[in-house]
Design a protein around this motif. Structure first.
Motif, short mmCIF file in Angstrom:
data_model
loop_
_atom_site.label_atom_id
_atom_site.label_comp_id
_atom_site.label_asym_id
_atom_site.label_seq_id
_atom_site.Cartn_x
_atom_site.Cartn_y
_atom_site.Cartn_z
N THR A 35 16.64 -72.61 0.00
CA THR A 35 17.65 -71.91 -0.78
C THR A 35 17.83 -70.45 -0.37
OG1 THR A 35 15.95 -71.38 -2.42
CG2 THR A 35 17.25 -73.36 -2.80
N LYS A 36 17.27 -70.07 0.77
CA LYS A 36 17.27 -68.63 1.08
C LYS A 36 18.66 -68.03 1.24
CE LYS A 36 16.50 -69.32 6.01
NZ LYS A 36 15.45 -69.60 7.00
N THR A 37 19.66 -68.83 1.59
CA THR A 37 21.00 -68.28 1.72
C THR A 37 21.91 -68.69 0.56
OG1 THR A 37 21.79 -70.18 2.96
CG2 THR A 37 20.86 -68.36 4.25
N GLU A 56 11.64 -71.46 -0.19
CA GLU A 56 12.04 -70.07 -0.01
C GLU A 56 11.16 -69.44 1.05
OE1 GLU A 56 14.05 -67.54 -0.87
OE2 GLU A 56 15.40 -68.89 -1.94
N ASN A 57 11.70 -68.50 1.81
CA ASN A 57 10.83 -67.86 2.79
C ASN A 57 10.55 -66.40 2.47
OD1 ASN A 57 13.31 -66.92 3.45
ND2 ASN A 57 12.97 -67.01 5.66
N ARG A 58 11.13 -65.90 1.37
CA ARG A 58 10.81 -64.53 0.99
C ARG A 58 10.42 -64.48 -0.49
NH1 ARG A 58 15.21 -61.29 1.07
NH2 ARG A 58 16.48 -63.15 1.32
N MET A 174 0.25 -80.16 7.50
CA MET A 174 0.52 -79.21 8.58
C MET A 174 2.02 -78.94 8.67
SD MET A 174 -0.40 -79.91 12.55
CE MET A 174 1.01 -79.65 13.62
N MET A 175 2.35 -77.73 9.08
CA MET A 175 3.76 -77.37 9.25
C MET A 175 3.98 -76.80 10.64
SD MET A 175 6.09 -74.58 9.26
CE MET A 175 6.52 -73.34 8.06
N THR A 176 5.16 -77.07 11.19
CA THR A 176 5.52 -76.43 12.46
C THR A 176 7.02 -76.23 12.55
OG1 THR A 176 4.89 -76.38 14.80
CG2 THR A 176 5.93 -78.39 14.02
N MET A 177 7.42 -75.37 13.47
CA MET A 177 8.85 -75.13 13.73
C MET A 177 9.10 -75.34 15.21
SD MET A 177 9.38 -71.68 11.52
CE MET A 177 11.16 -71.46 11.57
N ALA A 178 10.21 -76.01 15.52
CA ALA A 178 10.60 -76.19 16.92
C ALA A 178 11.34 -74.94 17.39
CB ALA A 178 11.49 -77.42 17.06
N GLY A 217 11.16 -80.07 10.92
CA GLY A 217 12.54 -80.49 10.93
C GLY A 217 13.38 -79.61 10.03
N MET A 218 14.40 -78.98 10.64
CA MET A 218 15.32 -78.12 9.92
C MET A 218 16.74 -78.66 10.19
SD MET A 218 13.24 -74.55 10.63
CE MET A 218 14.62 -73.69 11.28
N SER A 219 17.77 -77.91 9.77
CA SER A 219 19.14 -78.43 9.89
C SER A 219 19.47 -78.94 11.30
CB SER A 219 20.15 -77.35 9.49
OG SER A 219 20.01 -77.06 8.12
N GLN A 220 18.97 -78.23 12.32
CA GLN A 220 19.33 -78.56 13.69
C GLN A 220 18.58 -79.78 14.24
OE1 GLN A 220 21.77 -77.14 15.42
NE2 GLN A 220 22.15 -75.91 13.58
N LEU A 233 10.98 -82.40 5.29
CA LEU A 233 12.01 -81.71 6.06
C LEU A 233 12.40 -80.46 5.28
CD1 LEU A 233 14.28 -84.87 6.55
CD2 LEU A 233 12.40 -84.12 8.04
N ARG A 234 12.64 -79.38 5.98
CA ARG A 234 13.05 -78.13 5.32
C ARG A 234 14.47 -77.82 5.76
NH1 ARG A 234 8.67 -77.08 8.41
NH2 ARG A 234 10.02 -75.66 9.55
N ILE A 235 15.44 -78.10 4.89
CA ILE A 235 16.84 -78.02 5.31
C ILE A 235 17.63 -77.06 4.43
CG2 ILE A 235 18.94 -79.36 5.67
CD1 ILE A 235 17.22 -81.75 6.36
N GLY A 236 18.25 -76.09 5.07
CA GLY A 236 19.04 -75.10 4.35
C GLY A 236 20.51 -75.13 4.72
N SER A 237 20.83 -74.64 5.92
CA SER A 237 22.24 -74.42 6.25
C SER A 237 23.06 -75.70 6.26
CB SER A 237 22.36 -73.67 7.58
OG SER A 237 21.57 -74.27 8.56
N ALA A 238 22.50 -76.83 6.60
CA ALA A 238 23.28 -78.08 6.59
C ALA A 238 23.76 -78.42 5.18
CB ALA A 238 22.46 -79.25 7.15
C1 LIG Z 1 15.34 -70.98 6.99
C2 LIG Z 1 14.20 -71.88 7.21
C3 LIG Z 1 14.38 -73.27 7.24
C4 LIG Z 1 15.75 -73.93 7.10
O1 LIG Z 1 16.55 -73.63 8.18
P1 LIG Z 1 18.03 -74.24 8.32
O2 LIG Z 1 18.30 -74.13 9.77
O3 LIG Z 1 18.90 -73.38 7.49
O4 LIG Z 1 17.98 -75.63 7.85
C5 LIG Z 1 13.27 -74.06 7.42
N1 LIG Z 1 12.03 -73.53 7.56
C6 LIG Z 1 11.81 -72.20 7.55
C7 LIG Z 1 10.43 -71.68 7.71
C8 LIG Z 1 12.89 -71.33 7.37
O5 LIG Z 1 12.68 -70.01 7.34
#
Ligand SMILES: *Cc1c(COP(=O)(O)O)cnc(C)c1O
Length: 246
Positions: A35-37, A56-58, A174-178, A217-220, A233-238
């Motif tokens: 929900t950050k945006t 949330e990231n902040r 565990m968490m990771t980002m691509a 896994g994020m929007s992309q 899955l952590r999805i925001g902008s989609a």
């Molecule tokens: C913003 C954010 C997301 C979501 O990203 P989108 O591309 O908007 O889906 C997921 N994980 C983290 C850690 C983020 O900061």
């Protein structure tokens, strides 16, 4: 322009399709709606549409929306009945500064971004004072980009063991980002490395059966993440961006 509910349905549909392509069950997947945006009204709408895991990231933004969303949900339940809307839980998904730990732990049920011993110790000691025992995920820098947060791949198993020895943490995954790239092979490699480390940690005797979440896994890239075994899955902008998806 599409509506939030349309975009959410598209995402849910794609998750279901990606699951069926990989022979997985959608029930294995938790969608954390980031929900950050989003505006407060959009967050309320999402909760009304059944999004009960919010990320949330902040800490600052989390504080400002948490209470209002909680009040909205409780009022609605009082007026229209408990079945009408669920109470969301919040996930801290972004880099957490140690001086923000105290306020964060009062608001979230899970912290996805625990990536150093010092941060783990800070959360553990703050939680012991409040008698809390939140779920935490170890964040691992599987993309191995130097500027990224997350424990280095080679340090992940040992760090996980240290977290498991802290009485007020429950290490449940565990968490990771691509990397942010259009090169799908790079994303596949990153998530497949993450899956290996996840399984390695899970196979250790220090780690109980509670260790089960793989947050990636994020929007992309969430469909690729599902292929590699993501459970969160952590999805925001989609969901919240009004720009048309690519
Ligand atoms: C913003 C954010 C997301 C979501 O990203 P989108 O591309 O908007 O889906 C997921 N994980 C983290 C850690 C983020 O900061």
């Amino acid at each position: 322009m599409s509506s939030l509910s349309e975009r959410l349905n598209i995402v849910r549909g794609r998750i279901a399709e990606a699951c069926s392509r990989s022979g997985r069950c959608v029930d294995e997947i938790t969608l954390v709606v980031v929900t950050k945006t989003a505006t407060l009204d959009e967050i309320k709408e999402a909760v009304g549409l059944g999004c009960l895991d919010l990320g949330e990231n902040r800490v600052q933004h989390l504080k400002s929306v948490h209470e209002e969303v909680e009040r909205y949900v409780l009022d609605k339940r009082t007026e229209e009945g408990e079945g009408v809307i669920g109470r969301p839980s919040w996930h801290m998904i972004g880099h957490l500064q140690r001086n923000k730990v105290k306020s964060a732990i009062k608001l979230v049920s899970m912290i996805h971004s625990v990536d150093t011993l010092r941060l783990g110790e800070e959360i553990n000691s703050a939680c012991s004072k409040l008698d809390l025992r939140p779920e935490v995920l170890i964040q691992v820098n599987c993309s191995q980009e130097p500027q990224k947060y997350g424990a280095p791949v080679g340090a992940a198993v040992h760090l996980a063991e240290q977290f498991c020895s802290m009485p007020n943490l429950r290490l449940t995954g565990m968490m990771t980002m691509a990397p942010l790239t259009k090169d799908k092979k790079v994303v596949h490699d990153c998530f497949s490395r993450a899956r290996e480390i996840f399984e390695e940690i899970g196979s250790k005797s220090f780690c109980g059966s509670e260790f089960r979440h793989l947050s990636m896994g994020m929007s992309q890239d969430y469909e690729i993440a599902i292929e590699h075994g993501a459970t969160m899955l952590r999805i925001g902008s989609a969901i919240f961006s009004k720009l048309p998806a690519e």
